[in-house]
Design an enzyme around this catalytic site. Sequence first.
Site, PDB file in Angstrom:
ATOM      1  N   TYR A  44       1.257  26.005  76.221  1.00  0.00           N
ATOM      2  CA  TYR A  44       2.116  27.113  75.796  1.00  0.00           C
ATOM      3  C   TYR A  44       2.259  27.243  74.288  1.00  0.00           C
ATOM      4  O   TYR A  44       2.854  28.193  73.805  1.00  0.00           O
ATOM      5  CB  TYR A  44       3.493  26.970  76.453  1.00  0.00           C
ATOM      6  CG  TYR A  44       3.364  26.911  77.949  1.00  0.00           C
ATOM      7  CD1 TYR A  44       3.168  28.071  78.682  1.00  0.00           C
ATOM      8  CD2 TYR A  44       3.357  25.696  78.622  1.00  0.00           C
ATOM      9  CE1 TYR A  44       2.986  28.022  80.054  1.00  0.00           C
ATOM     10  CE2 TYR A  44       3.176  25.634  79.999  1.00  0.00           C
ATOM     11  CZ  TYR A  44       2.998  26.795  80.711  1.00  0.00           C
ATOM     12  OH  TYR A  44       2.801  26.753  82.055  1.00  0.00           O
ATOM     13  N   ASP A 149       7.672  19.604  85.264  1.00  0.00           N
ATOM     14  CA  ASP A 149       6.522  19.170  84.464  1.00  0.00           C
ATOM     15  C   ASP A 149       6.734  17.733  83.986  1.00  0.00           C
ATOM     16  O   ASP A 149       6.466  17.403  82.829  1.00  0.00           O
ATOM     17  CB  ASP A 149       6.331  20.125  83.281  1.00  0.00           C
ATOM     18  CG  ASP A 149       4.899  20.139  82.767  1.00  0.00           C
ATOM     19  OD1 ASP A 149       4.026  19.542  83.440  1.00  0.00           O
ATOM     20  OD2 ASP A 149       4.657  20.730  81.700  1.00  0.00           O
TER      21      ASP A 149
HETATM   22  N1  ATP Z   1      10.220  16.615  69.280  1.00  0.00           N
HETATM   23  C1  ATP Z   1       8.974  16.120  69.248  1.00  0.00           C
HETATM   24  N2  ATP Z   1       8.677  15.075  68.445  1.00  0.00           N
HETATM   25  C2  ATP Z   1       7.409  14.560  68.410  1.00  0.00           C
HETATM   26  N3  ATP Z   1       6.376  15.048  69.134  1.00  0.00           N
HETATM   27  C3  ATP Z   1       6.613  16.100  69.955  1.00  0.00           C
HETATM   28  C4  ATP Z   1       7.915  16.683  70.055  1.00  0.00           C
HETATM   29  N4  ATP Z   1       7.860  17.698  70.951  1.00  0.00           N
HETATM   30  C5  ATP Z   1       6.583  17.734  71.394  1.00  0.00           C
HETATM   31  N5  ATP Z   1       5.830  16.786  70.803  1.00  0.00           N
HETATM   32  C6  ATP Z   1       4.396  16.537  71.041  1.00  0.00           C
HETATM   33  O1  ATP Z   1       3.753  17.774  71.307  1.00  0.00           O
HETATM   34  C7  ATP Z   1       3.159  17.746  72.611  1.00  0.00           C
HETATM   35  C8  ATP Z   1       3.216  19.135  73.228  1.00  0.00           C
HETATM   36  O2  ATP Z   1       4.581  19.540  73.329  1.00  0.00           O
HETATM   37  P1  ATP Z   1       5.117  20.402  74.544  1.00  0.00           P
HETATM   38  O3  ATP Z   1       4.903  19.621  75.809  1.00  0.00           O
HETATM   39  O4  ATP Z   1       6.505  20.835  74.266  1.00  0.00           O
HETATM   40  O5  ATP Z   1       4.107  21.648  74.508  1.00  0.00           O
HETATM   41  P2  ATP Z   1       3.617  22.541  75.708  1.00  0.00           P
HETATM   42  O6  ATP Z   1       2.722  23.583  75.140  1.00  0.00           O
HETATM   43  O7  ATP Z   1       4.781  23.041  76.488  1.00  0.00           O
HETATM   44  O8  ATP Z   1       2.779  21.496  76.570  1.00  0.00           O
HETATM   45  P3  ATP Z   1       2.393  21.531  78.125  1.00  0.00           P
HETATM   46  O9  ATP Z   1       0.983  22.036  78.193  1.00  0.00           O
HETATM   47  O10 ATP Z   1       2.490  20.067  78.516  1.00  0.00           O
HETATM   48  O11 ATP Z   1       3.384  22.356  78.855  1.00  0.00           O
HETATM   49  C9  ATP Z   1       3.914  16.657  73.380  1.00  0.00           C
HETATM   50  O12 ATP Z   1       3.127  16.096  74.415  1.00  0.00           O
HETATM   51  C10 ATP Z   1       4.204  15.645  72.274  1.00  0.00           C
HETATM   52  O13 ATP Z   1       3.094  14.804  72.059  1.00  0.00           O
END
Ligand code: ATP
Length: 388
Positions: A44, A149
């Site tokens: 996302y 998730d």
């Molecule tokens: N607050 C934070 N501090 C450090 N690293 C973070 C933080 N938030 C997210 N990350 C890193 O960024 C990655 C992706 O974040 P997030 O899961 O929110 O994105 P996403 O696009 O929703 O991913 P997904 O495809 O899993 O839904 C996490 O797996 C983690 O490694």
Amino acid sequence: MELPEVEDNAEFLERLMEVTSRSLPQLELQEQYTIIKELGSGTYGNVLLAEHRERGTALALKLMPKERTERRAFLREYCIALCLSAHAGFLRTLPIVFESPTHFAFAQELAPAGDLCAIGLPEAQVKRCAAQLAEALDFMHGKALVHRDIKLDNVLLFDCECRRVKLGDFGLTRLEGTPVCAMSGTLPYAPPELCLLEASETLELDASLDVWAFGVLLFCLGTGCFPWDVAVSPDPQFEAFGAWQNSTVPGEAPAPWRAFGPAAQEMFRRLLTLDPNRRSPAIEVHKYLPLVWLASSLRELDGAGGLRGQGKRPKHRDCPYKIGTSGHPTPPPLPVLERRGGAAPNIGEAGPPALNIAGARAPQENITRRPWLSGHLVHWVRLQLMLC
Ligand SMILES: Nc1ncnc2c1ncn2[C@@H]1O[C@H](COP(=O)(O)OP(=O)(O)OP(=O)(O)O)[C@@H](O)[C@H]1O
């Protein structure tokens, strides 16, 4: 003035999203924050390490491209994340939210040790994670929210010994009872009832879906492997597990599960009960914390980076920092600031909406918590609701 009575959680979320939407700053990229590096990326969007130019505070900034993100989806994720910030088991979401011409964005506290993908942990650390995540899940399930998730990537670490871990990423989180389609969620973590759904069918969301994923995650943490590729036949690992679960007098556990002793095996059978209606709540894990989890034959491997079973390995990553002599983790030095791709994005600070979802269950007592709504947040919400 009192906060208005809210009939149900769905209505409250809708109102909060509406208020947030109306107060969302629209910003061009300005000079407020410097982007330091990418912390991670997912389906996302991207999560960036950013630093406030004047205050020097570091934060994690989640950027979601508008071309792939519905405004409602962004607002929902932000509002749920903000609501869950009240509990120490969730990443704290900051009152920094904005939209640029190309992105939606919001800020969260920085988890300095990254996510839980450096797996294969000693028993003590697995138990620490289990205890904290069970508390977090209990809290959100008590508010009728299903994370959807639960996976290693979404568990963020504040030290390398897992003394403080938090759950993040609420992009798929919905209220219980919401109909979901087949194939939502990450495959090895998906429960059989979801894997078996036909394309035309839907399933009403239930907390038991998170409990199954939690069980898979704990297995990964203990062994360094997934227990199966997918929880349906003809996956051989899942078939062996299913036969073990279905037997009235359970015999010897299938090979990968023999890494664990009888107490942990019983815990896994409860978390990974095939019938979602009979699956235990996540918090039941607490009952097993005082008991030994690893099989006695394998206990000498404990502390040497965990066990290694068979199956598909989740990705591994080195811990980004060392434990200092004081016993407290030493945070890694911040990387040298460098601007990526020209101007740094600007982050707007909107008034903080906060959420006290109706029907909240009393939180567990043995974990540090921030108050559900701090005084200025209550004031801000009241002001916004008066303006509605
Ligand atoms: N607050 C934070 N501090 C450090 N690293 C973070 C933080 N938030 C997210 N990350 C890193 O960024 C990655 C992706 O974040 P997030 O899961 O929110 O994105 P996403 O696009 O929703 O991913 P997904 O495809 O899993 O839904 C996490 O797996 C983690 O490694």
